[in-house]
Design an enzyme around this catalytic site. Structure first.
Site, PDB file in Angstrom:
ATOM      1  N   ASP A  39       0.830  -1.200   0.000  1.00 26.92           N
ATOM      2  CA  ASP A  39       0.000   0.000   0.000  1.00 26.92           C
ATOM      3  C   ASP A  39       0.872   1.260   0.000  1.00 26.92           C
ATOM      4  O   ASP A  39       1.967   1.280   0.557  1.00 26.92           O
ATOM      5  CB  ASP A  39      -0.892   0.002   1.244  1.00 26.92           C
ATOM      6  CG  ASP A  39      -1.689   1.270   1.377  1.00 26.92           C
ATOM      7  OD1 ASP A  39      -2.596   1.483   0.547  1.00 26.92           O
ATOM      8  OD2 ASP A  39      -1.397   2.073   2.285  1.00 26.92           O
ATOM      9  N   GLU A  85       1.080  -0.425  -5.287  1.00 28.13           N
ATOM     10  CA  GLU A  85       0.048   0.588  -5.481  1.00 28.13           C
ATOM     11  C   GLU A  85       0.756   1.923  -5.720  1.00 28.13           C
ATOM     12  O   GLU A  85       1.107   2.638  -4.786  1.00 28.13           O
ATOM     13  CB  GLU A  85      -0.861   0.684  -4.254  1.00 28.13           C
ATOM     14  CG  GLU A  85      -2.044   1.623  -4.486  1.00 28.13           C
ATOM     15  CD  GLU A  85      -2.541   2.313  -3.227  1.00 28.13           C
ATOM     16  OE1 GLU A  85      -3.717   2.682  -3.195  1.00 28.13           O
ATOM     17  OE2 GLU A  85      -1.752   2.504  -2.285  1.00 28.13           O
TER      18      GLU A  85
END
Length: 714
Positions: A348, A403
């Site tokens: 993330d 990401e």
């Protein structure tokens, strides 16, 4: 394929991190910057080899730090806290007496204590509360949850603050893994899921329930990978798991560590790969139950001052250039692989890690100057490269996904070429495009050229995971695609007993077409967020003060697909058909598509990939008879997927038995053409009858065999 090309270049690449220039000559002006990045990683590898015995040993920090039970039952506890003047292990086992178990400090700021066993039995009872107490230079005594703790629990009736417990169940109660990891999928089809919301009921669902109810559903749909969100413990449920407090603790709100292990092992038994949504981009700023101010300073695991704080996320930022921080984070990845059996990670917030501005207030134009120079956080790039190098060396089948919204070159190339080492990056521009189209454009204003460009605009040689929408688009404040398409009519006209209104007809048609064109054209992997496959009717909002702590929207109404009177079942079956067809033909691991037609007046898009012909008619009102489409391979074509199939809620305007015959005449840059019937807002995927699937029959999965059986009856 591009990955093969990268592998070939890697074999002859110069040993200085500039091999990527052979793939992308536009990187030539940044040769020195690539060398610098490569050298920074190599220097850290050398340091770790010389001082720690290599990455393998270094990344097993959890065997040294935190609580470890020795063979004779003694418990050794170690903690890095250089600012502390004195430290003590306290807990239920010693009545929280700081004089009972004082700790000793070495020259590196590591505190240690051994608690002797009692006749071979560990003196700290399983599941009992423990903490570290520290005296700091100001004279204050502080109590902290151990940084490497493997279990924390929360009793909201008493306090929102977590308590740390010593997790050491009897051998007879520990879950034993029965199944090996699945083979790394050639085509990655990810089902993004959150355990807590995986129930129609207004409460937190459990690991046990996910294992029983969700795993069979995911398998049925044809996905081969699960991405589990919000597993790393987070005190605030509404943070969606992105404000991590305890990095080695699996969230206790869903159940026990052994129940999570059972979930993963059961998924493996079904051939499902399981990825962890890992958050190393930042950490919760909680002090009482997090890492912040752990030893009384703000710069232990994090940067000091403003550099160590994320202005938008209100969280702390790791100091990736520190030896002990690297040990902590690399060991954290290793721990989830070893202890729980995860098969890889979706990292993330990678954009925040790559740049000193963290992507705040910055747009990325694609100019290469944005990816090099003072705006890049060299230590963040180094850590991510080191993490990928460690994971892929120790676990060759490990999958890592980034990401990143910036499009940094070489993010998904190996370190040996000068890359960061990820396997895939998320195609974050695709869902943004769809939201923009639905919010700002009428259907007649959709541009086929822009649609095709956005779906194919990815870096050569680097793999991308495409998605129409993820959890980001499901959150409150935004809308899912189905809500954009149908809005309030979803509450009144999704029953087959009600009128099939133009709004619902359009919504279901475009929902299927958007997913299919994204799947076929958008990348080398595909992702779907839990419930979106069938057009979940509501957004996602966790209990918080702003909604009176309601669970009403913190759930997935999966039961909607089981009611045969509701049209959600059609979208669910289409998603299944799409995944199973990909399983058979393997377009995600095939070379990028050849787009032969982008007709702006007719709103028709056509392309070829994996030996298949894909034809989309996005026109809101016009159907076309005998529509001419170019195709390279001659032959007789049959339909393998039709969004207008009655099984998928369509009108069946093309019969499954329909055959299309090519004419030996060039068209749209292809050697042949065929003519098809294209009803409005429908898409066809066709295969030539001479097509040979990429696998022998005996090599196909059960899911693929179901597709074969279905088609061979036609």
């Amino acid at each position: 394929m591009a990955s093969t090309e990268a592998s070939n270049i890697a074999q002859s690449a110069p040993p200085d991190g500039t091999g990527v220039i052979q793939l992308d000559p536009w990187l030539e002006p940044f040769r020195d910057a690539l060398r610098h990045r490569f050298g920074l990683v190599e220097n850290w590898i050398k340091t770790i080899n010389e001082n720690e015995g290599g990455l393998d040993k270094f990344s097993k920090g959890y065997e040294k730090f935190g609580f470890n039970v020795n063979a004779n039952g003694d418990i050794t506890y170690r903690e890095w806290a250089p600012n502390a003047v004195r430290a003590y292990l306290v807990g239920d086992f010693n009545n929280w007496d700081v004089t009972a178990h004082p700790m000793t400090k070495d020259g590196f700021g590591v505190w240690e204590v051994t608690v002797p066993s009692k006749d071979g039995v560990p003196a700290i009872p399983h599941d009992s509360k423990v903490k570290i107490a520290m005296d700091i230079p100001s004279g204050e005594r502080i109590y902290r949850i151990p940084a490497w703790i493997k279990r924390v629990v929360q009793d909201l009736e008493v306090s929102p603050i977590y308590e740390s417990v010593f997790w050491n169940p009897p051998e007879s109660e520990r879950y034993k893994f029965k199944h090996s990891r699945p083979k790394k999928p050639e085509s990655l089809r990810i089902y993004e899921a959150h355990v807590g919301i995986s129930s129609p009921e207004t409460r937190v669902a459990t690991y046990k329930e996910f294992t029983k109810n969700m795993l069979p559903r995911i398998k049925y749909l044809g996905y081969n990978a699960i991405q589990l969100m919000a597993i790393m413990e987070h005190a605030y449920y509404a943070s969606f798991g992105y404000q991590v407090n305890n990095f080695f603790a699996a969230s206790s709100r869903y159940g026990t560590p052994d129940e999570l292990k059972e979930l993963i092992d059961t998924a493996h038994s079904m051939g499902l790969t399981v990825l962890l949504d890992v958050v190393h981009s930042h950490a919760s700023k909680n002090v009482d139950d997090g890492l912040n101010m752990f030893d009384g300073t703000d710069h232990l695991y994090f940067h000091e001052g403003g550099k160590g704080r994320h202005d938008l996320w209100d969280s702390r930022l790791f100091n990736y250039g520190h030896h002990e921080v690297l040990r902590f984070l690399l060991s954290n990845l290793r721990f989830w692989m070893e202890e729980y059996g995860f098969d890889g990670f979706r990292f993330d917030g990678v954009t925040s890690m790559l740049y000193v501005h963290h992507g705040i207030g910055t747009g990325f134009s694609g100019g290469y100057h944005e990816y090099f120079g003072p705006s890049v956080d060299d230590e963040g790039v180094m850590y991510l490269t080191l993490a990928n190098e460690m994971l892929h060396t120790l676990y060759p089948d490990c999958i890592t996904v980034a990401e990143d919204v910036s499009g940094m070159p070489a993010l998904c190339l190996p370190h040996s070429l000068g890359g960061v080492g990820f396997d895939y990056r998320l195609a974050m521009a695709i869902p943004d495009m769809y939201i923009k189209l639905l919010k700002e454009k009428s259907d007649s204003e959709w541009e086929m050229g822009n649609l095709a460009f956005t779906l194919t605009n990815r870096r050569h040689g680097e793999k991308t995971i495409a998605y129409a929408e993820s959890h980001d688009q499901a959150l409150v404040g935004d809308k899912t695609l189905m809500m954009w398409l149908c809005d309030k009519e979803m509450y009144t006209h999704m029953s087959v007993l009600t009128e099939f209104t133009p709004t619902i007809e359009r919504g279901m048609a475009l929902h299927k077409m958007i997913r299919l064109v994204t799947h076929g054209l958008g990348g080398e992997g595909y992702l779907n967020f839990e419930g979106n496959e069938f057009g979940h009717p509501e957004w996602l909002d966790f209990p918080r003060a702003g909604n009176n702590n309601s669970f009403w929207y913190a759930r997935r109404q999966l039961n909607l697909t089981e009611d045969h009177l509701l049209r959600y079942k059609f979208l669910n079956e289409f998603d299944r058909g799409m995944q199973l067809t990909e399983e058979k033909y393997g377009w995600l691991h095939s070379p990028q598509a050849y787009v032969s037609l982008k007709h702006e007046i007719d709103k028709v898009l056509a392309f070829e990939r994996a030996g298949l012909l894909w034809i989309f008619n996005f026109h809101p009102t016009e159907s076309f008879t005998d529509y001419r489409v170019g195709v390279e391979q001659a032959g007789t074509y049959r339909i393998v997927l039709d969004t207008d199939d009655p099984e998928f809620g369509g009108f069946g305007r093309n019969l499954k038995e329909t055959r299309f015959f090519t004419t030996d005449m060039p068209w749209n840059g292809r050697s042949n053409y065929l003519q098809v019937y294209l009803p409005t807002r429908t898409a066809l995927v066709c295969t030539p009858s001479t097509f040979s699937p990429p696998l022998a029959i005996h090599e196909l999965t059960e899911a693929s065999m179901q597709v074969f059986a279905l088609e061979e009856t036609l």
